[in-house]
Design an enzyme around this catalytic site. Structure first.
Site, PDB file in Angstrom:
ATOM      1  CG  ASN A 210       0.254  26.781 -33.967  1.00 25.43           C
ATOM      2  OD1 ASN A 210       1.433  26.509 -33.752  1.00 25.43           O
ATOM      3  ND2 ASN A 210      -0.105  27.655 -34.866  1.00 25.43           N
TER       4      ASN A 210
ATOM      5  N   GLY B  83       7.818  24.225 -28.681  1.00 24.31           N
ATOM      6  CA  GLY B  83       8.733  25.313 -29.039  1.00 24.31           C
ATOM      7  C   GLY B  83       8.671  25.725 -30.497  1.00 24.31           C
TER       8      GLY B  83
ATOM      9  CB  SER C  64       3.914  19.211 -37.312  1.00 25.68           C
ATOM     10  OG  SER C  64       4.294  19.284 -35.951  1.00 25.68           O
ATOM     11  CB  SER C  65       8.554  21.831 -35.866  1.00 26.30           C
ATOM     12  OG  SER C  65       8.550  22.740 -36.931  1.00 26.30           O
TER      13      SER C  65
ATOM     14  CB  THR D 102       3.496  22.632 -28.570  1.00 24.79           C
ATOM     15  OG1 THR D 102       2.954  23.366 -29.641  1.00 24.79           O
ATOM     16  CG2 THR D 102       3.674  21.185 -28.985  1.00 24.79           C
TER      17      THR D 102
ATOM     18  CB  THR E 198       0.517  21.411 -30.587  1.00 25.90           C
ATOM     19  OG1 THR E 198       0.633  22.820 -30.615  1.00 25.90           O
ATOM     20  CG2 THR E 198       0.129  20.927 -31.966  1.00 25.90           C
TER      21      THR E 198
ATOM     22  CG  ASP F  94       1.995  24.865 -37.515  1.00 25.53           C
ATOM     23  OD1 ASP F  94       2.618  25.912 -37.275  1.00 25.53           O
ATOM     24  OD2 ASP F  94       1.897  23.936 -36.697  1.00 25.53           O
TER      25      ASP F  94
HETATM   26  O1  DON Z   1       3.233  21.566 -35.015  1.00 29.07           O
HETATM   27  C1  DON Z   1       4.039  22.472 -34.855  1.00 29.07           C
HETATM   28  O2  DON Z   1       5.164  22.449 -35.280  1.00 29.07           O
HETATM   29  C2  DON Z   1       3.607  23.699 -34.061  1.00 29.07           C
HETATM   30  N1  DON Z   1       2.182  23.861 -34.131  1.00 29.07           N
HETATM   31  C3  DON Z   1       4.086  23.551 -32.664  1.00 29.07           C
HETATM   32  C4  DON Z   1       3.723  24.737 -31.809  1.00 29.07           C
HETATM   33  C5  DON Z   1       4.508  24.845 -30.562  1.00 29.07           C
HETATM   34  O3  DON Z   1       5.415  24.102 -30.311  1.00 29.07           O
HETATM   35  C6  DON Z   1       4.148  25.984 -29.683  1.00 29.07           C
HETATM   36  N2  DON Z   1       4.922  25.982 -28.488  1.00 29.07           N
HETATM   37  N3  DON Z   1       5.878  26.562 -28.259  1.00 29.07           N
END
Ligand code: DON
Length: 568
Positions: free
Chosen positions: A399, A471, A450-451, A379, A397, A421
């Site tokens: 993902n 992350g 999502s985060s 991301t 992202t 997710d």
């Molecule tokens: O939307 C989200 O929370 C995840 N798809 C984010 C993925 C991500 O941060 C991958 N990188 N480390």
């Protein structure tokens, strides 16, 4: 770090395109990373030097921070293919010079043919590979719709903003050692999960200094330049996406693409000790969890306890535990499920949540089966401030690492694997070890939780911080720590970003610390009864601070990657 010009024949076009512009020029065959800069006018910080420079180029051509955010994201889709994207989704949070806060949600959606149990076998057990690898893992991409929705707040024509990306894709750019390693490490998956040859695979291993040229991606970007959103969601590109789906047994249709809309949502804003935090609402869990955690620490003298003191760390771990437990239970796409947002954010509720907090003694999470956190960097975040007083924070992202690893045949871009997710089954952890319930179950057209936590901090309505990070599940706790590092512990932007981070997400009930974390703090936590686990890097945070005394912008790019700041 310097990535050398190997041979400069193809680059003539790009240099001359940029040579007409004053100031910044892109040098795709010879560029350096800048980790920390202080500039008077405008700053961009992102995961790649060329993308940050593309943003500054746009600022210098009279664009504002939103224009620069669009150009930077499009450039990242070319020079940072593992996470920059047009086949994924993201969130933009901005504070505009007119005082308005906006957010744009361009999260992917589940295709119309998606079903709640689509990743379960006949016995009801999850087949996690299906939500992670290849065609079936992809949600309907939101990025191009999001960029056009953002453009309403920009000043320059879209065709100009996409130009640096087209040039970078067409003429190529020199890759870094990290990018070469990533491409080599993913080679077998690219071969396995694609139905057509891709620019990311070649016969001999990639090495730093090689040139990556992406003519098919350039063609797709040109269609967007000429036809706008229809250049992606209809016509040739949409046909290519659907043909790819048919070859790879995916379910996305022309109607899914045509029906995709980005949504403008009311920013989540809250006060923290005289400052206003502006962040992303649902379908990101990031804003709600961040507000919960900030409100839970607010009444403790955490600043006095000091940076990474045992007292401060324990408090932070315990508020993280509680926020992530709520996340798993309650949060999902608000257009599909009723989420008790105001209740979750009530001071009385949060005070009650902390009633069983015992200083000096580890709390514990219910023993529920949960997976390990998989480390991934796929991301990416960018922060921008301009001289007009606009501030933008975007997290975007695919993902996982290069998303689904599936490139749309002849269209040259990677599709996301964002479907992972969703909660494929209550209690079953996703690739970040996050669990969920019905609130985040799969449904057609629904956005997966999502985060991502793009965040801006205001003081007297002036943006003083723009920040965020990738992350996975660690995004929220990294933004939380970076904010406390700045607002409570008085760290410089550089230290706030780079000092080792830690993370707790309710389940599994462990405190993760980055390798290199100070041993005394680890021992203090263990003495309180915490299980501490060392892991690889946490986040790649980008931060810009407006220094109100000097009036300068201080941009810090995370040392954990090729991240780079640019400005003027
Ligand atoms: O939307 C989200 O929370 C995840 N798809 C984010 C993925 C991500 O941060 C991958 N990188 N480390």
């Amino acid at each position: 770090m310097r990535f050398l010009l190997i041979f400069g024949v193809a680059i003539g076009g790009l240099l001359s395109a940029c040579a007409q512009q004053p100031g910044y020029q892109l040098h795709p065959y010879d560029y350096t990373t800048e980790k920390n800069i202080t500039v008077p006018n405008g700053a961009v910080v992102s995961a790649h030097p060329l993308a940050s420079q593309a943003g500054v180029l746009i600022l210098q051509q009279g664009g504002n921070a939103v224009d620069a955010a669009i150009a930077t994201q499009l450039a990242l889709a070319v020079v940072y293919p593992g996470a920059g994207n047009i086949g994924g989704g993201g969130f933009l949070v901005a504070h505009l010079k007119n005082g308005k806060n906006i957010t744009i949600d361009y999260r992917e959606t589940a295709p119309a043919k998606a079903t709640r149990d689509m990743y379960l076998d006949s016995a009801g057990n999850p087949i996690t590979q299906l939500s992670l690898d290849g065609h079936l893992a992809a949600g309907v991409p939101g990025t191009i719709a999001g960029l056009f929705a953002s453009h309403k707040y920009g000043k320059l024509p879209f065709s100009k903003l996409i130009d640096p990306a087209i040039q970078l894709a067409e003429k190529g750019y020199v890759i870094t050692a990290q990018e070469a390693k990533n491409l080599n490490d993913t080679r077998n998956e690219f071969l396995k999960l694609n139905t057509a040859p891709t620019a990311f695979v070649k016969d001999i291993p990639w090495k730093a200094g090689d040139t990556l040229v992406q003519p098919e991606l350039a063609h797709t970007l040109r269609l967007v330049q000429e036809k706008g959103m229809a250049g992606f969601y209809e016509g040739e590109t949409a046909d290519k996406i659907v043909a790819e789906m048919q070859r790879g047994h995916g379910i996305m249709t022309l109607a899914d693409l045509k029906n995709y809309t980005a949504k403008e949502r009311t920013a989540l804003t809250f006060q923290y000790k005289g400052k206003t935090i502006v962040t992303m609402p649902l379908p990101s869990s990031g804003g709600i969890c961040l507000q919960q955690m900030m409100m839970m620490v607010e009444n403790y003298p955490i600043g006095k306890w000091g940076f990474q003191s045992p007292e401060a760390m324990q408090l932070m771990v315990e508020v993280e535990r509680r926020a992530y437990a709520d996340r798993a239970e309650f949060l999902g796409d608000p257009d599909f499920v009723k989420v008790p947002v105001s209740k979750l954010l009530q001071p009385a509720y949060l005070k009650q949540r902390m009633a069983d907090y015992q200083p000096g003694k580890a709390g514990n999470s219910d023993q529920t089966k949960a997976g390990l956190i998989k480390e991934s960097e796929q991301t990416t975040h960018l922060s921008i401030m301009d001289k007009e007083g606009n501030a933008v924070a975007v997290t975007t992202t695919l993902n996982g690492h290069y998303g689904s690893r599936t490139v749309v045949g002849k269209a040259g871009f990677l599709l996301n694997n964002e479907m992972d997710d969703f909660s494929v089954k209550p209690g079953v952890p996703n690739m970040y070890g996050l669990v969920g319930t019905e609130a985040n179950a799969i449904a057609p057209g629904k956005r997966m939780l999502s985060s991502m936590t793009p965040t801006i901090v205001l003081q007297n309505n002036t943006p003083i911080y723009s920040l965020g990070t990738p992350g996975g599940s660690t995004i929220i706790t990294s933004v939380f720590q970076t904010l406390l590092n700045s607002l409570e512990f008085g760290l410089s932007p550089e230290d706030a970003v780079n000092k080792p981070k830690f993370h707790h997400q309710w389940l599994p009930d462990v405190v993760y610390v980055e390798t290199g974390f100070n041993e005394a703090s680890i021992q203090a936590l263990e003495a309180m009864g915490y299980k501490v686990v060392k892991r690889g890097p946490i986040g790649r945070t980008e931060l810009i601070r407006k220094n109100l005394s000097s009036k300068k912008l201080e941009a810090a790019a995370d040392k954990r990657g090729d991240d780079s700041a640019a400005g003027y």
